[in-house]
Write a protein that holds these residues in place. Structure first.
Motif: not given
Length: 140
Positions: A22-28
């Motif tokens: 759900t989080s682009r930042t966490a995915r990065l």
């Protein structure tokens, strides 16, 4: 502006451990620094293309994306915005705010060369040297 980047940095740090689904930042963060660097480079290229094409509104949008991805990469590398501000202040003290530090000049590496035959050698010696060099070339 530094307040906005500081808030963005704090939000990136807070989002780092969220669910990557759900989080682009966490995915990065999950994908690592190489993916972060790739995204940063992509955004930089998009800013350049839009600027060259005279699309100011797109430059604004892509610049915001660029700053986001830069901030994510900073956080991953352990760099804080205040580290960057300190460097900018140091440079301003040296050259003024609108100048970039010059790159250090690297001495060119030269390939080793064969010593030239001495000028005192007679024509027969020079012909022999040329013949020997030609022979070594043919053996290769």
């Amino acid at each position: 502006m530094s307040d906005s980047l500081e808030r963005l940095y704090q939000a990136v740090i807070a989002a780092r451990d969220l669910d990557p689904a759900t989080s682009r930042t966490a995915r990065l963060f999950q994908r690592g620094p190489s993916k972060m660097a790739k995204k940063l480079a992509e955004e930089a290229i998009e800013v350049v293309i839009d600027a060259v094409n005279g699309k100011a509104d797109a430059v604004v949008r892509e610049s915001a994306d660029l700053l986001y991805n830069l901030t994510v990469l900073w956080a991953s590398a352990g760099v804080k915005p205040e580290d960057v501000w300190r460097e900018m202040e140091r440079r301003e003290d040296l050259l003024g705010i609108a100048e970039k530090l010059p790159k250090p000049v690297k001495s060119p590496k030269t390939a080793p060369t064969k010593p030239l035959p001495k000028a005192t050698a007679g024509p027969a010696v020079r012909r022999r040297i040329v013949a020997l060099e030609g022979r070594s070339l043919r053996k290769r």
